[in-house]
Design a protein around this motif. Structure first.
Motif, PDB file in Angstrom:
ATOM      1  N   GLU A 114       0.700  -1.155   0.046  1.00  0.00           N
ATOM      2  CA  GLU A 114       0.004  -0.049   0.061  1.00  0.00           C
ATOM      3  C   GLU A 114       0.793   1.173   0.057  1.00  0.00           C
ATOM      4  OE1 GLU A 114      -3.318   0.317  -0.413  1.00  0.00           O
ATOM      5  OE2 GLU A 114      -3.427  -1.907  -0.662  1.00  0.00           O
ATOM      6  N   PRO A 115       1.855   1.520   0.836  1.00  0.00           N
ATOM      7  CA  PRO A 115       2.769   2.671   0.671  1.00  0.00           C
ATOM      8  C   PRO A 115       3.447   2.875  -0.476  1.00  0.00           C
ATOM      9  CG  PRO A 115       3.210   1.707   2.699  1.00  0.00           C
ATOM     10  CD  PRO A 115       2.341   0.546   2.005  1.00  0.00           C
ATOM     11  N   LEU A 116       3.655   1.461  -1.350  1.00  0.00           N
ATOM     12  CA  LEU A 116       4.157   1.518  -2.680  1.00  0.00           C
ATOM     13  C   LEU A 116       3.326   2.188  -3.693  1.00  0.00           C
ATOM     14  CD1 LEU A 116       6.624  -1.630  -3.099  1.00  0.00           C
ATOM     15  CD2 LEU A 116       7.302   0.781  -2.813  1.00  0.00           C
ATOM     16  N   LEU A 117       2.059   1.845  -3.436  1.00  0.00           N
ATOM     17  CA  LEU A 117       1.026   2.347  -4.253  1.00  0.00           C
ATOM     18  C   LEU A 117       0.669   3.764  -4.092  1.00  0.00           C
ATOM     19  CD1 LEU A 117      -1.627  -0.543  -4.344  1.00  0.00           C
ATOM     20  CD2 LEU A 117       0.002   0.019  -6.265  1.00  0.00           C
ATOM     21  N   VAL A 172       4.790  -0.184 -10.275  1.00  0.00           N
ATOM     22  CA  VAL A 172       3.686  -0.786  -9.146  1.00  0.00           C
ATOM     23  C   VAL A 172       2.572  -0.668  -9.905  1.00  0.00           C
ATOM     24  CG1 VAL A 172       2.672  -0.855  -7.117  1.00  0.00           C
ATOM     25  CG2 VAL A 172       5.225  -0.360  -7.103  1.00  0.00           C
ATOM     26  N   LYS A 173       2.138   0.269 -10.535  1.00  0.00           N
ATOM     27  CA  LYS A 173       0.765   0.401 -11.312  1.00  0.00           C
ATOM     28  C   LYS A 173       0.650  -0.693 -12.135  1.00  0.00           C
ATOM     29  CE  LYS A 173      -1.147   3.900  -8.999  1.00  0.00           C
ATOM     30  NZ  LYS A 173      -2.252   3.885  -8.171  1.00  0.00           N
ATOM     31  N   PRO A 174       1.316  -0.871 -13.119  1.00  0.00           N
ATOM     32  CA  PRO A 174       1.222  -2.024 -14.083  1.00  0.00           C
ATOM     33  C   PRO A 174       1.165  -3.588 -13.543  1.00  0.00           C
ATOM     34  CG  PRO A 174       2.925  -0.668 -14.978  1.00  0.00           C
ATOM     35  CD  PRO A 174       2.743  -0.214 -13.462  1.00  0.00           C
ATOM     36  N   LEU A 175       1.770  -3.627 -12.304  1.00  0.00           N
ATOM     37  CA  LEU A 175       1.701  -4.927 -11.606  1.00  0.00           C
ATOM     38  C   LEU A 175       0.354  -5.106 -11.047  1.00  0.00           C
ATOM     39  CD1 LEU A 175       5.246  -5.280 -10.132  1.00  0.00           C
ATOM     40  CD2 LEU A 175       4.341  -6.523 -11.870  1.00  0.00           C
ATOM     41  N   GLN A 176      -0.115  -3.831 -10.321  1.00  0.00           N
ATOM     42  CA  GLN A 176      -1.208  -4.029 -10.029  1.00  0.00           C
ATOM     43  C   GLN A 176      -2.330  -4.154 -10.771  1.00  0.00           C
ATOM     44  OE1 GLN A 176      -2.614  -0.147  -8.013  1.00  0.00           O
ATOM     45  NE2 GLN A 176      -4.198  -0.750  -7.107  1.00  0.00           N
ATOM     46  N   HIS A 177      -2.548  -3.435 -12.231  1.00  0.00           N
ATOM     47  CA  HIS A 177      -3.557  -3.731 -13.168  1.00  0.00           C
ATOM     48  C   HIS A 177      -3.286  -5.374 -13.584  1.00  0.00           C
ATOM     49  CE1 HIS A 177      -6.012  -2.574 -16.380  1.00  0.00           C
ATOM     50  NE2 HIS A 177      -5.013  -3.398 -17.285  1.00  0.00           N
ATOM     51  N   LEU A 178      -2.190  -5.631 -13.688  1.00  0.00           N
ATOM     52  CA  LEU A 178      -1.800  -7.118 -14.293  1.00  0.00           C
ATOM     53  C   LEU A 178      -2.601  -7.953 -13.323  1.00  0.00           C
ATOM     54  CD1 LEU A 178      -0.787  -9.223 -16.376  1.00  0.00           C
ATOM     55  CD2 LEU A 178       1.114  -9.264 -14.951  1.00  0.00           C
ATOM     56  N   SER A 179      -2.592  -7.730 -11.969  1.00  0.00           N
ATOM     57  CA  SER A 179      -3.003  -8.653 -10.895  1.00  0.00           C
ATOM     58  C   SER A 179      -4.529  -8.502 -10.806  1.00  0.00           C
ATOM     59  CB  SER A 179      -2.307  -8.267  -9.474  1.00  0.00           C
ATOM     60  OG  SER A 179      -2.656  -7.107  -9.148  1.00  0.00           O
ATOM     61  N   ASP A 180      -4.945  -7.405 -10.952  1.00  0.00           N
ATOM     62  CA  ASP A 180      -6.506  -7.002 -11.188  1.00  0.00           C
ATOM     63  C   ASP A 180      -7.200  -7.919 -12.122  1.00  0.00           C
ATOM     64  OD1 ASP A 180      -6.435  -5.335  -8.855  1.00  0.00           O
ATOM     65  OD2 ASP A 180      -6.456  -3.617 -10.019  1.00  0.00           O
TER      66      ASP A 180
END
Length: 118
Positions: free
Chosen positions: A17-20, A29-37
Protein backbone atom coordinates in the motif's frame (compact mmCIF):
# COMPACT_ATOMS: atom_id res chain seq x y z
CA UNK A 1 -4.62 -21.90 5.96
CA UNK A 2 -6.69 -18.91 7.04
CA UNK A 3 -3.78 -17.59 9.11
CA UNK A 4 -1.46 -17.86 6.10
CA UNK A 5 -3.90 -15.97 3.89
CA UNK A 6 -4.26 -13.35 6.61
CA UNK A 7 -0.47 -13.05 6.81
CA UNK A 8 -0.28 -12.39 3.07
CA UNK A 9 -2.99 -9.73 3.32
CA UNK A 10 -1.26 -8.07 6.29
CA UNK A 11 2.05 -8.12 4.42
CA UNK A 12 0.46 -6.49 1.39
CA UNK A 13 -1.18 -3.81 3.50
CA UNK A 14 2.08 -3.07 5.29
CA UNK A 15 4.41 -3.15 2.27
CA UNK A 16 2.43 -2.76 -0.97
CA UNK A 17 0.00 0.00 0.00
CA UNK A 18 2.76 2.56 0.71
CA UNK A 19 4.33 1.72 -2.67
CA UNK A 20 1.04 2.32 -4.41
CA UNK A 21 0.70 5.69 -2.72
CA UNK A 22 4.31 6.70 -3.56
CA UNK A 23 4.33 8.62 -6.83
CA UNK A 24 7.96 7.71 -7.59
CA UNK A 25 7.29 3.97 -7.59
CA UNK A 26 3.93 4.14 -9.35
CA UNK A 27 5.41 3.54 -12.82
CA UNK A 28 6.62 0.13 -11.63
CA UNK A 29 3.85 -0.87 -9.26
CA UNK A 30 0.77 0.34 -11.17
CA UNK A 31 1.23 -2.04 -14.15
CA UNK A 32 1.72 -4.94 -11.74
CA UNK A 33 -1.39 -3.93 -9.86
CA UNK A 34 -3.34 -3.75 -13.13
CA UNK A 35 -2.04 -7.17 -14.19
CA UNK A 36 -3.00 -8.67 -10.84
CA UNK A 37 -6.49 -7.14 -11.13
CA UNK A 38 -6.88 -8.80 -14.54
CA UNK A 39 -5.67 -12.15 -13.19
CA UNK A 40 -8.04 -11.92 -10.24
CA UNK A 41 -10.93 -11.02 -12.53
CA UNK A 42 -10.19 -14.01 -14.75
CA UNK A 43 -9.99 -16.32 -11.73
CA UNK A 44 -13.33 -14.96 -10.50
CA UNK A 45 -14.97 -15.65 -13.87
CA UNK A 46 -13.61 -19.21 -13.89
CA UNK A 47 -14.82 -19.76 -10.32
CA UNK A 48 -18.32 -18.44 -10.98
CA UNK A 49 -18.56 -20.51 -14.17
CA UNK A 50 -17.53 -23.66 -12.31
CA UNK A 51 -20.11 -23.18 -9.55
CA UNK A 52 -22.90 -22.31 -11.98
CA UNK A 53 -22.07 -25.46 -13.96
CA UNK A 54 -22.11 -27.50 -10.75
CA UNK A 55 -25.46 -25.97 -9.78
CA UNK A 56 -26.90 -26.77 -13.21
CA UNK A 57 -25.73 -30.35 -12.87
CA UNK A 58 -27.34 -30.77 -9.45
CA UNK A 59 -30.59 -29.13 -10.53
CA UNK A 60 -30.94 -31.31 -13.60
CA UNK A 61 -29.98 -34.51 -11.77
CA UNK A 62 -32.56 -33.68 -9.10
CA UNK A 63 -35.11 -33.38 -11.89
CA UNK A 64 -34.09 -36.72 -13.33
CA UNK A 65 -32.13 -35.43 -16.35
CA UNK A 66 -28.53 -36.45 -17.05
CA UNK A 67 -27.67 -34.75 -20.32
CA UNK A 68 -24.40 -32.81 -20.60
CA UNK A 69 -25.74 -30.68 -23.45
CA UNK A 70 -28.69 -29.48 -21.39
CA UNK A 71 -26.33 -28.76 -18.46
CA UNK A 72 -24.14 -26.67 -20.75
CA UNK A 73 -27.13 -24.80 -22.18
CA UNK A 74 -28.49 -24.07 -18.69
CA UNK A 75 -25.05 -22.90 -17.55
CA UNK A 76 -24.75 -20.62 -20.58
CA UNK A 77 -28.20 -19.14 -20.01
CA UNK A 78 -27.46 -18.40 -16.35
CA UNK A 79 -24.07 -16.86 -17.17
CA UNK A 80 -25.62 -14.72 -19.92
CA UNK A 81 -28.30 -13.58 -17.47
CA UNK A 82 -25.64 -12.62 -14.91
CA UNK A 83 -23.62 -10.77 -17.57
CA UNK A 84 -26.64 -8.87 -18.94
CA UNK A 85 -27.87 -7.84 -15.50
CA UNK A 86 -24.37 -6.75 -14.49
CA UNK A 87 -23.84 -4.81 -17.71
CA UNK A 88 -27.28 -3.18 -17.55
CA UNK A 89 -27.01 -2.21 -13.89
CA UNK A 90 -23.44 -0.98 -14.32
CA UNK A 91 -24.51 1.32 -17.16
CA UNK A 92 -27.71 2.55 -15.50
CA UNK A 93 -25.90 3.55 -12.31
CA UNK A 94 -23.30 5.55 -14.15
CA UNK A 95 -20.41 3.74 -12.49
CA UNK A 96 -21.58 4.41 -8.92
CA UNK A 97 -20.09 1.24 -7.49
CA UNK A 98 -20.51 2.23 -3.84
CA UNK A 99 -24.23 2.85 -4.30
CA UNK A 100 -24.58 -0.38 -6.22
CA UNK A 101 -22.83 -2.39 -3.49
CA UNK A 102 -25.02 -0.82 -0.80
CA UNK A 103 -28.11 -1.75 -2.82
CA UNK A 104 -26.96 -5.36 -3.19
CA UNK A 105 -26.07 -5.59 0.51
CA UNK A 106 -29.47 -4.17 1.47
CA UNK A 107 -31.30 -6.66 -0.73
CA UNK A 108 -29.29 -9.62 0.57
CA UNK A 109 -30.05 -8.65 4.16
CA UNK A 110 -33.75 -8.44 3.33
CA UNK A 111 -33.68 -11.90 1.75
CA UNK A 112 -31.84 -13.36 4.76
CA UNK A 113 -34.33 -11.81 7.17
CA UNK A 114 -37.27 -13.08 5.13
CA UNK A 115 -35.81 -16.60 5.09
CA UNK A 116 -35.08 -16.48 8.83
CA UNK A 117 -38.72 -15.65 9.59
CA UNK A 118 -39.99 -18.79 7.87
Amino acid sequence: MAFAIGAVIRFNITHAEPLLADVGHSHVVKPLQHLSDLALGFAYIVSVTFYVRLLASFVLRFGGHRDAVIENVLTTVVLLFIAIVGWKNGRSRGGDQAGHHRCIADRSVRVRLALARQ
